[in-house]
Design an enzyme around this catalytic site. Structure first.
Site, PDB file in Angstrom:
ATOM      1  CD  GLU A 143      -2.634   5.107   7.011  1.00  0.00           C
ATOM      2  OE1 GLU A 143      -2.800   5.513   5.549  1.00  0.00           O
ATOM      3  OE2 GLU A 143      -1.810   4.643   7.199  1.00  0.00           O
ATOM      4  CG  HIS A 170      -5.880   0.672   5.124  1.00  0.00           C
ATOM      5  ND1 HIS A 170      -5.011   2.545   6.437  1.00  0.00           N
ATOM      6  CD2 HIS A 170      -4.353   1.053   5.086  1.00  0.00           C
ATOM      7  CE1 HIS A 170      -4.076   2.002   6.207  1.00  0.00           C
ATOM      8  NE2 HIS A 170      -3.679   1.404   5.960  1.00  0.00           N
ATOM      9  CD  GLU A 183      -3.400  -3.743   7.555  1.00  0.00           C
ATOM     10  OE1 GLU A 183      -2.238  -3.517   6.851  1.00  0.00           O
ATOM     11  OE2 GLU A 183      -4.074  -1.987   7.066  1.00  0.00           O
ATOM     12  N   GLY A 239       2.443   1.840  10.620  1.00  0.00           N
ATOM     13  CA  GLY A 239       3.079   3.209  10.535  1.00  0.00           C
ATOM     14  C   GLY A 239       3.968   3.605  11.507  1.00  0.00           C
ATOM     15  CE  LYS A 283       0.591   3.404   4.914  1.00  0.00           C
ATOM     16  NZ  LYS A 283      -0.015   3.342   6.221  1.00  0.00           N
ATOM     17  CG  ASN A 328      -2.060   0.796   1.846  1.00  0.00           C
ATOM     18  OD1 ASN A 328      -2.067   2.218   0.693  1.00  0.00           O
ATOM     19  ND2 ASN A 328      -2.643   1.422   2.827  1.00  0.00           N
ATOM     20  CB  SER A 340       5.514  -2.271  12.346  1.00  0.00           C
ATOM     21  OG  SER A 340       4.932  -0.538  11.672  1.00  0.00           O
TER      22      SER A 340
HETATM   23  C1  PEP Z   1      -0.920  -0.398   5.610  1.00  0.00           C
HETATM   24  O1  PEP Z   1      -1.038   0.797   4.986  1.00  0.00           O
HETATM   25  O2  PEP Z   1      -1.349  -1.200   5.663  1.00  0.00           O
HETATM   26  C2  PEP Z   1       0.450  -0.826   7.053  1.00  0.00           C
HETATM   27  C3  PEP Z   1       0.123  -1.985   7.423  1.00  0.00           C
HETATM   28  O3  PEP Z   1       1.268   0.810   7.023  1.00  0.00           O
HETATM   29  P1  PEP Z   1       2.798   0.027   7.624  1.00  0.00           P
HETATM   30  O4  PEP Z   1       3.348  -1.311   7.348  1.00  0.00           O
HETATM   31  O5  PEP Z   1       3.876   0.941   7.284  1.00  0.00           O
HETATM   32  O6  PEP Z   1       2.682   0.053   9.040  1.00  0.00           O
END
Ligand code: PEP
Length: 251
Positions: A97, A95, A167, A173, A11, A9, A213
């Site tokens: 966000e 997601h 997630e 992040g 973003k 992703n 992460s």
């Molecule tokens: C994501 O954006 O779905 C995500 C898991 O980000 P990150 O790997 O940076 O934590």
């Protein structure tokens, strides 16, 4: 046997040039991998140039969001039909966000998921708890609620298009990855719920990605969990070496 599925992703990152070189770099490193399903999800404006750079490699592409109407007066929105029209395969729906920054509700996410399936896309439905919800012992309750509402009205035949991404919001992040035990516990709970909502064969068939992460150094451990079928990768998907290393580890 579920085939591993790793998606990146991107973003709201990259530029015309950066998107192009990231996609080309991935094609060079992992474009021929066949044992892992792979996808990248760039910003809308770069989808077509990334599609061109990916060419006939084994890396698919997806969008980061979709609107639930087919067309019409919905300024700024993009439909599943439009994404399908440019040969997009996947779309991320719900997601964290979009849930927590943009304010999307489970009801809106459900409409988007349904529209994505109807439009011929393969949605990745994201679910996950906030840090305070985990601390309060509400992880299962939150995830079950998001899944029940997100999948409302999606029958057995249509749900087969869906990948679930667990997630934990506190891990996205932040550099703080869930331990493999924490991930496995929630993934197993999700699979049990899918068996209750649908049946055992659907539960065994659907892939559940972990996101939060994920990086080269924790890929092997996370992927060793019996119910972790893949990863949704944010930060590490923006580096050719990191994303390729993760794919090679899984391969
Ligand atoms: C994501 O954006 O779905 C995500 C898991 O980000 P990150 O790997 O940076 O934590």
């Amino acid at each position: 046997m579920r085939k591993p599925f790793i998606a990146g992703n991107w973003k709201m990152n990259t530029s015309h040039q950066a998107a192009k070189s990231l996609a080309s770099g991935l094609v060079d490193q992992i474009g021929n991998v066949t044992t892992v399903d792979m996808a990248v999800c760039p910003p809308f404006v770069y989808l077509q140039l990334v599609a061109k750079a990916l060419g006939s490699s084994n890396i698919a592409f997806g969008a980061q969001d979709v609107y639930f109407e087919r067309n019409g007066a919905f300024t700024g929105e993009i439909s599943a039909e439009m994404l399908k029209d440019i040969c997009c395969t996947y779309v991320i729906v719900g997601h964290s966000e979009r849930r927590h920054v943009i304010g999307e509700t489970d009801e809106l996410i459900n409409k988007k998921l349904s529209a994505a399936i109807n439009g011929g896309l393969l949605p990745i439905l994201c679910v996950g708890e906030l840090h305070e919800e985990r601390e309060a012992g509400k992880t299962d309750e939150v995830v079950v609620n998001q899944l029940k509402k997100g999948l409302a009205g999606i029958c057995k035949e249509r749900v087969q298009a869906v990948t679930i991404a667990y997630e934990p919001v506190w891990a996205i992040g932040t550099g703080k990855t869930a331990t493999s035990d924490q991930a496995q516990e929630v993934h197993a709970m999700i699979r049990k719920l899918l068996a209750e909502m649908y049946d055992e064969s659907i539960a065994q068939e659907l892939r559940i990605q972990y996101g939060g992460s994920a990086k080269p150094s924790n890929t092997a451990e996370l992927m060793a969990c019996p119910d972790v079928d893949g990863l949704l990768v944010g930060g590490a998907s923006l580096k050719v070496e990191d994303f390729s290393a993760m794919i090679k580890t899984v391969e």
